[in-house]
Design a protein around this motif. Sequence first.
Motif, PDB file in Angstrom:
ATOM      1  N   GLN A  23       1.290  -1.238 -28.156  1.00 50.27           N
ATOM      2  CA  GLN A  23       0.285  -2.141 -27.618  1.00 50.27           C
ATOM      3  C   GLN A  23      -0.060  -1.629 -26.226  1.00 50.27           C
ATOM      4  OE1 GLN A  23       1.556  -6.186 -27.232  1.00 50.27           O
ATOM      5  NE2 GLN A  23      -0.522  -6.938 -26.961  1.00 50.27           N
ATOM      6  N   VAL A  24      -1.357  -1.555 -25.946  1.00 54.87           N
ATOM      7  CA  VAL A  24      -1.843  -1.095 -24.644  1.00 54.87           C
ATOM      8  C   VAL A  24      -2.716  -2.196 -24.055  1.00 54.87           C
ATOM      9  CG1 VAL A  24      -3.161   0.669 -23.403  1.00 54.87           C
ATOM     10  CG2 VAL A  24      -1.813   1.310 -25.420  1.00 54.87           C
ATOM     11  N   ARG A  25      -2.423  -2.553 -22.829  1.00 55.62           N
ATOM     12  CA  ARG A  25      -3.219  -3.551 -22.112  1.00 55.62           C
ATOM     13  C   ARG A  25      -3.987  -2.832 -21.012  1.00 55.62           C
ATOM     14  NH1 ARG A  25      -3.429  -9.166 -20.773  1.00 55.62           N
ATOM     15  NH2 ARG A  25      -3.821  -9.515 -18.559  1.00 55.62           N
ATOM     16  N   PHE A  26      -5.316  -2.972 -21.029  1.00 55.23           N
ATOM     17  CA  PHE A  26      -6.164  -2.490 -19.946  1.00 55.23           C
ATOM     18  C   PHE A  26      -6.342  -3.636 -18.965  1.00 55.23           C
ATOM     19  CE2 PHE A  26      -7.768   0.161 -23.494  1.00 55.23           C
ATOM     20  CZ  PHE A  26      -7.689   1.421 -22.909  1.00 55.23           C
ATOM     21  N   GLU A  27      -6.228  -3.356 -17.681  1.00 55.73           N
ATOM     22  CA  GLU A  27      -6.458  -4.371 -16.651  1.00 55.73           C
ATOM     23  C   GLU A  27      -7.371  -3.804 -15.571  1.00 55.73           C
ATOM     24  OE1 GLU A  27      -2.180  -6.767 -16.841  1.00 55.73           O
ATOM     25  OE2 GLU A  27      -2.643  -5.531 -15.082  1.00 55.73           O
ATOM     26  N   LEU A  28      -8.357  -4.581 -15.168  1.00 49.62           N
ATOM     27  CA  LEU A  28      -9.222  -4.259 -14.042  1.00 49.62           C
ATOM     28  C   LEU A  28      -8.879  -5.212 -12.905  1.00 49.62           C
ATOM     29  CD1 LEU A  28     -11.607  -2.814 -12.689  1.00 49.62           C
ATOM     30  CD2 LEU A  28     -13.113  -4.507 -13.791  1.00 49.62           C
ATOM     31  N   TRP A  29      -8.549  -4.658 -11.746  1.00 53.19           N
ATOM     32  CA  TRP A  29      -8.185  -5.427 -10.551  1.00 53.19           C
ATOM     33  C   TRP A  29      -9.201  -5.173  -9.453  1.00 53.19           C
ATOM     34  CZ3 TRP A  29      -3.795  -8.562 -10.129  1.00 53.19           C
ATOM     35  CH2 TRP A  29      -2.935  -8.544 -11.228  1.00 53.19           C
ATOM     36  N   ASP A  30      -9.347  -6.122  -8.546  1.00 51.39           N
ATOM     37  CA  ASP A  30     -10.259  -5.940  -7.422  1.00 51.39           C
ATOM     38  C   ASP A  30      -9.621  -5.146  -6.278  1.00 51.39           C
ATOM     39  OD1 ASP A  30      -8.537  -7.856  -6.387  1.00 51.39           O
ATOM     40  OD2 ASP A  30     -10.108  -9.309  -5.903  1.00 51.39           O
ATOM     41  N   ALA A  31      -8.304  -4.992  -6.310  1.00 52.91           N
ATOM     42  CA  ALA A  31      -7.541  -4.221  -5.318  1.00 52.91           C
ATOM     43  C   ALA A  31      -6.214  -3.835  -5.979  1.00 52.91           C
ATOM     44  CB  ALA A  31      -7.298  -5.058  -4.056  1.00 52.91           C
ATOM     45  N   ALA A  32      -5.416  -3.064  -5.287  1.00 58.29           N
ATOM     46  CA  ALA A  32      -4.144  -2.606  -5.850  1.00 58.29           C
ATOM     47  C   ALA A  32      -3.245  -3.785  -6.201  1.00 58.29           C
ATOM     48  CB  ALA A  32      -3.425  -1.697  -4.862  1.00 58.29           C
ATOM     49  N   PRO A  33      -2.861  -3.901  -7.480  1.00 61.41           N
ATOM     50  CA  PRO A  33      -1.951  -4.987  -7.870  1.00 61.41           C
ATOM     51  C   PRO A  33      -0.534  -4.686  -7.400  1.00 61.41           C
ATOM     52  CG  PRO A  33      -2.453  -3.605  -9.761  1.00 61.41           C
ATOM     53  CD  PRO A  33      -3.282  -3.092  -8.618  1.00 61.41           C
ATOM     54  N   GLY A  34       0.282  -5.707  -7.329  1.00 62.59           N
ATOM     55  CA  GLY A  34       1.670  -5.529  -6.941  1.00 62.59           C
ATOM     56  C   GLY A  34       2.429  -4.716  -7.973  1.00 62.59           C
ATOM     57  N   HIS A  35       3.522  -4.105  -7.549  1.00 58.83           N
ATOM     58  CA  HIS A  35       4.364  -3.310  -8.447  1.00 58.83           C
ATOM     59  C   HIS A  35       5.281  -4.213  -9.258  1.00 58.83           C
ATOM     60  CE1 HIS A  35       3.406   0.776  -7.190  1.00 58.83           C
ATOM     61  NE2 HIS A  35       3.224   0.266  -5.992  1.00 58.83           N
TER      62      HIS A  35
END
Length: 156
Positions: A66-78
């Motif tokens: 399973q692959v999840r694509f995510e678009l963020w407005d800035a660098a997400p937390g680790h």
Amino acid sequence: MAQLVSAMEDTVSVQYGQFIFVDADGSDGAGDYPSPWELAFEEEERLQVTANGGLVSTGYSDHKVQVRFELWDAAPGHLADADSREVEFSTSSGRICLAELVSHSEHAFFDLGRHAASWKLRALVFVLRDPNEVDWEKEGFPSGVERYCLQFWPLA
């Protein structure tokens, strides 16, 4: 604080320990860049990118992930419980989808919202089951061995 803009999940068959993601405009690369189809499996490099695509090398072959694509407005937390790698990635159409090396299944496109743009891309892998405990012969093409997340955000 970074905000998740959009997300999409899909499943891809891992063949020869790899799967690919490609841009809707094509995966031939641009200029002197190779196509993602020309990138080779490298055990030490889980994520390799080129213009309009990339190759993800997994730890195991012949299974579904399973692959999840995510678009963020800035660098997400680790995330502490995931193995990760970050690179810069450019796309011409801004729409990408998964692809298998050998079979040609249809996959939905994930829209990054901008064409002709460059992104930071983080690939995260989560091991869900001990692969040494999987009965590969009995299960055939097993699912639930590992899961991936591909996070994109604009370059700073």
